[in-house]
Enzyme design. Sequence first.
Site, mmCIF file in Angstrom:
data_model
loop_
_atom_site.group_PDB
_atom_site.id
_atom_site.type_symbol
_atom_site.label_atom_id
_atom_site.label_comp_id
_atom_site.label_asym_id
_atom_site.label_seq_id
_atom_site.Cartn_x
_atom_site.Cartn_y
_atom_site.Cartn_z
ATOM 1 N N GLN A 1 35.376 -2.912 12.964
ATOM 2 C CA GLN A 1 36.075 -1.360 12.393
ATOM 3 C C GLN A 1 36.767 -1.065 11.153
ATOM 4 O OE1 GLN A 1 37.002 -3.266 15.840
ATOM 5 N NE2 GLN A 1 38.903 -3.782 15.726
ATOM 6 N N GLY B 1 36.124 0.321 7.849
ATOM 7 C CA GLY B 1 36.212 2.137 7.578
ATOM 8 C C GLY B 1 37.516 2.782 7.941
ATOM 9 N N HIS B 2 38.411 1.850 8.765
ATOM 10 C CA HIS B 2 39.112 2.480 9.408
ATOM 11 C C HIS B 2 40.430 1.957 9.459
ATOM 12 C CE1 HIS B 2 41.967 3.915 12.274
ATOM 13 N NE2 HIS B 2 40.911 5.091 13.104
ATOM 14 N N PHE B 3 41.375 2.097 8.174
ATOM 15 C CA PHE B 3 41.040 2.497 6.853
ATOM 16 C C PHE B 3 41.002 1.735 5.599
ATOM 17 C CE2 PHE B 3 42.922 5.453 9.547
ATOM 18 C CZ PHE B 3 42.296 6.930 9.553
ATOM 19 N N LEU C 1 43.709 0.034 10.520
ATOM 20 C CA LEU C 1 44.484 0.911 11.686
ATOM 21 C C LEU C 1 43.899 0.231 12.667
ATOM 22 C CD1 LEU C 1 46.600 3.872 10.076
ATOM 23 C CD2 LEU C 1 47.416 1.477 9.921
#
Length: 156
Positions: free
Chosen positions: A58, A61-63, A68
């Site tokens: 994750q 892309g986050h972020f 986070l």
Amino acid sequence: MTDSPASDAAQSSVVLTSEQIAGLLPHRYPFALVDRVIAHEPGVSATGIKNVTVNEPQFQGHFPGRPLMPGVLIVEAMAQVGGLIVTQMPDLPKGLFVFAGIDGVRFRRPVVPGDQLVIHCELLSLKRKRFGKVKAEAKVDGELVCSGELMFSLVD
């Protein structure tokens, strides 16, 4: 290498290993979000650990540049610890317990790679051996990062 008293204490505090958790919960990578359980009283409560690492998918892309942990994954980790409360209750039917709802979930601060989530859940209610509610809290370094009530139901 010899064992030190500190490593002995750490090993003795593990109630359920990741292998044992995999035998109780249906989740697998990348959705197995409980690394170990440090306290467990079937039908009452459970406390689990989630080590947050930068290698988790994750964070791509986050972020980018400021990773986070998504709030939905914090809630899912809490739900998995909550699920461990009911998995070993002998009077419950075997089957898949799934989310039925969430109430009052609040996020207090970001969770980032390197953090260790300590998740504690307590069973609040269980109805007809099929529907339940847990109170859940996730902390990092003793500071509350997320809390709420999670509902689950048994899927036939």
